[in-house]
Design a protein around this motif. Structure first.
Motif, mmCIF file in Angstrom:
data_model
loop_
_atom_site.group_PDB
_atom_site.id
_atom_site.type_symbol
_atom_site.label_atom_id
_atom_site.label_comp_id
_atom_site.label_asym_id
_atom_site.label_seq_id
_atom_site.Cartn_x
_atom_site.Cartn_y
_atom_site.Cartn_z
ATOM 1 N N ARG A 122 0.921 -1.148 0.105
ATOM 2 C CA ARG A 122 0.047 -0.225 -0.076
ATOM 3 C C ARG A 122 0.760 1.347 -0.022
ATOM 4 N NH1 ARG A 122 -4.595 -1.826 4.180
ATOM 5 N NH2 ARG A 122 -5.856 -3.292 2.999
ATOM 6 N N ARG A 123 1.897 1.170 0.817
ATOM 7 C CA ARG A 123 2.772 2.374 0.902
ATOM 8 C C ARG A 123 3.411 2.672 -0.506
ATOM 9 N NH1 ARG A 123 5.202 1.334 6.825
ATOM 10 N NH2 ARG A 123 3.725 2.292 7.926
ATOM 11 N N GLU A 127 3.149 5.815 -2.886
ATOM 12 C CA GLU A 127 4.263 6.603 -3.235
ATOM 13 C C GLU A 127 4.425 6.674 -4.840
ATOM 14 O OE1 GLU A 127 7.445 9.169 -2.920
ATOM 15 O OE2 GLU A 127 6.398 8.083 -1.299
ATOM 16 N N GLU A 128 4.058 5.747 -5.486
ATOM 17 C CA GLU A 128 3.940 6.016 -6.962
ATOM 18 C C GLU A 128 2.769 6.767 -7.339
ATOM 19 O OE1 GLU A 128 2.879 2.532 -10.465
ATOM 20 O OE2 GLU A 128 4.020 1.644 -8.665
ATOM 21 N N LEU A 129 1.669 6.707 -6.702
ATOM 22 C CA LEU A 129 0.928 7.924 -7.018
ATOM 23 C C LEU A 129 0.982 9.217 -7.055
ATOM 24 C CD1 LEU A 129 -2.445 6.155 -5.808
ATOM 25 C CD2 LEU A 129 -2.032 6.752 -8.141
ATOM 26 N N ARG A 130 1.880 9.390 -5.773
ATOM 27 C CA ARG A 130 2.674 10.574 -5.375
ATOM 28 C C ARG A 130 3.461 11.295 -6.627
ATOM 29 N NH1 ARG A 130 5.523 11.303 -0.066
ATOM 30 N NH2 ARG A 130 6.763 12.470 -1.685
ATOM 31 N N GLN A 131 4.455 10.194 -7.019
ATOM 32 C CA GLN A 131 5.435 10.537 -7.963
ATOM 33 C C GLN A 131 4.746 10.857 -9.308
ATOM 34 O OE1 GLN A 131 7.976 7.270 -8.028
ATOM 35 N NE2 GLN A 131 9.144 7.972 -6.341
#
Length: 139
Positions: A122-123, A127-131
């Motif tokens: 999930r983390r 993080e992938e979505l944030r990037q």
């Protein structure tokens, strides 16, 4: 589950102890037996220190004991999924289980490992979505 109410005196003692003990290692001795002080193992001092720090901040602390082998209902509750979802996960080989008579049981260690892996996935996805958000310049 065991619920203890922290008194103001205990909270103050925890705050004093944490403030006066910057080194996470410490020793313990029994007053009743006047036993020689023994250093608490590092693995336990980390646990005890986190409890003391929480009490010092005035946070509530809940201790829960769990058996080494869990029913599907207890395991599903720990994982935050429904029992039918857990049963699908067992049938799909996503999580290990064994049968005791006609009932499935899961080892606590396996459930905790699965939960940690699930959290890591999930983390990573977050993080992938944030990037991706940063790359696209969305706000």
């Amino acid at each position: 589950m065991s619920t203890l109410t922290v008194t103001p005196i205990q909270e103050q003692l925890a705050r004093d102890f944490v403030a006066k003990t910057p080194d996470p290692r410490f020793t313990a001795a029994s007053r009743e037996t006047k036993a020689k002080a023994r250093e608490v193992p590092a693995e336990l001092t980390a646990l005890l220190r986190s409890v003391l720090e929480a009490v010092a901040r005035g946070d509530g602390v809940t201790l829960q004991t769990l058996p080494s082998e869990l029913s599907t209902t207890a395991a599903a509750e720990l994982l935050g999924v429904s029992r039918p979802t857990l049963m699908r996960m067992i049938r799909g080989g996503e999580i290990a289980a064994h049968k005791v008579g006609s009932h499935h049981r899961l080892n606590l260690v396996d459930v905790q490992d699965f939960r940690r892996a699930q959290l890591a996935r999930r983390r990573a996805a977050f993080e992938e979505l944030r990037q991706l958000d940063d790359e696209l310049g969305l706000e």
